[in-house]
Design a protein around this motif. Structure first.
Motif, mmCIF file in Angstrom:
data_model
loop_
_atom_site.group_PDB
_atom_site.id
_atom_site.type_symbol
_atom_site.label_atom_id
_atom_site.label_comp_id
_atom_site.label_asym_id
_atom_site.label_seq_id
_atom_site.Cartn_x
_atom_site.Cartn_y
_atom_site.Cartn_z
ATOM 1 N N ASP A 43 8.378 10.235 -11.660
ATOM 2 C CA ASP A 43 7.194 9.625 -10.768
ATOM 3 C C ASP A 43 7.845 7.670 -11.181
ATOM 4 N N MET A 80 6.709 -4.488 -3.280
ATOM 5 C CA MET A 80 7.121 -3.474 -3.021
ATOM 6 C C MET A 80 8.587 -2.995 -1.806
ATOM 7 N N ALA A 119 9.546 -0.414 -3.968
ATOM 8 C CA ALA A 119 8.952 1.011 -3.725
ATOM 9 C C ALA A 119 10.049 1.347 -2.143
ATOM 10 N N LEU A 120 9.615 0.102 -1.322
ATOM 11 C CA LEU A 120 10.574 1.252 0.266
ATOM 12 C C LEU A 120 12.454 1.292 -0.513
ATOM 13 N N ARG A 136 12.179 4.576 -1.906
ATOM 14 C CA ARG A 136 11.763 5.676 -1.587
ATOM 15 C C ARG A 136 13.292 6.074 -0.592
ATOM 16 N N ILE A 176 5.689 8.188 -5.992
ATOM 17 C CA ILE A 176 5.969 5.693 -5.760
ATOM 18 C C ILE A 176 3.997 5.578 -6.020
ATOM 19 N N THR A 177 4.035 5.078 -7.380
ATOM 20 C CA THR A 177 2.579 4.241 -7.124
ATOM 21 C C THR A 177 2.779 2.561 -7.297
ATOM 22 N N LEU A 178 2.668 1.721 -6.550
ATOM 23 C CA LEU A 178 2.356 0.395 -6.552
ATOM 24 C C LEU A 178 1.527 -0.324 -7.111
ATOM 25 N N LEU A 208 2.519 1.959 3.733
ATOM 26 C CA LEU A 208 3.616 2.481 2.429
ATOM 27 C C LEU A 208 3.025 4.217 1.684
ATOM 28 N N GLN A 264 4.667 6.643 3.871
ATOM 29 C CA GLN A 264 6.069 6.836 3.051
ATOM 30 C C GLN A 264 6.023 6.946 1.884
ATOM 31 N N ILE A 298 3.543 6.141 -0.407
ATOM 32 C CA ILE A 298 3.908 5.292 -1.667
ATOM 33 C C ILE A 298 2.756 5.215 -1.991
ATOM 34 N N GLU A 299 1.543 5.642 -3.202
ATOM 35 C CA GLU A 299 0.543 5.098 -2.649
ATOM 36 C C GLU A 299 0.307 3.389 -3.396
#
Length: 88
Positions: free
Chosen positions: A2, A13, A16-17, A20, A28-30, A66, A69, A71-72
């Motif tokens: 993770d 951001m 993160a993108l 993925r 993935i946590t933002l 997000l 995708q 993404i949290e």
């Protein structure tokens, strides 16, 4: 594995993108201290304040993009580093 990204601005951001899109299958946590999704800062200080742009147009991705995708987004969460002293 993770991944946690601290900083939910445009760069965070995009990281993160990109993870993925590059095939990262883990979580993935933002994390960001502002209470909303990442937004475009230059237009905020120009077009939005002049009334030439709506608030929805400021966000870098539509609501839910997000999450779609995997993404949290943890908005409104300030991160602070704590350093323990040894031998004190």
């Amino acid at each position: 594995m993770d991944v946690v990204i601290i900083g939910a601005g445009q760069a965070g951001m995009q990281v993160a993108l990109s993870l993925r899109q590059g095939g990262h299958a883990g979580g993935i946590t933002l994390i960001g201290d502002e209470p909303h999704a990442p937004y475009q800062r230059p237009p905020l200080s120009k077009a939005y304040l002049k009334g030439e742009m709506s608030v929805d147009q400021l966000f870098l991705r539509p609501a839910g993009a997000l999450a779609a995708q995997g993404i949290e987004l943890r908005a409104g969460l300030a991160w602070r580093r704590s350093i323990a002293r040894r031998g004190s």
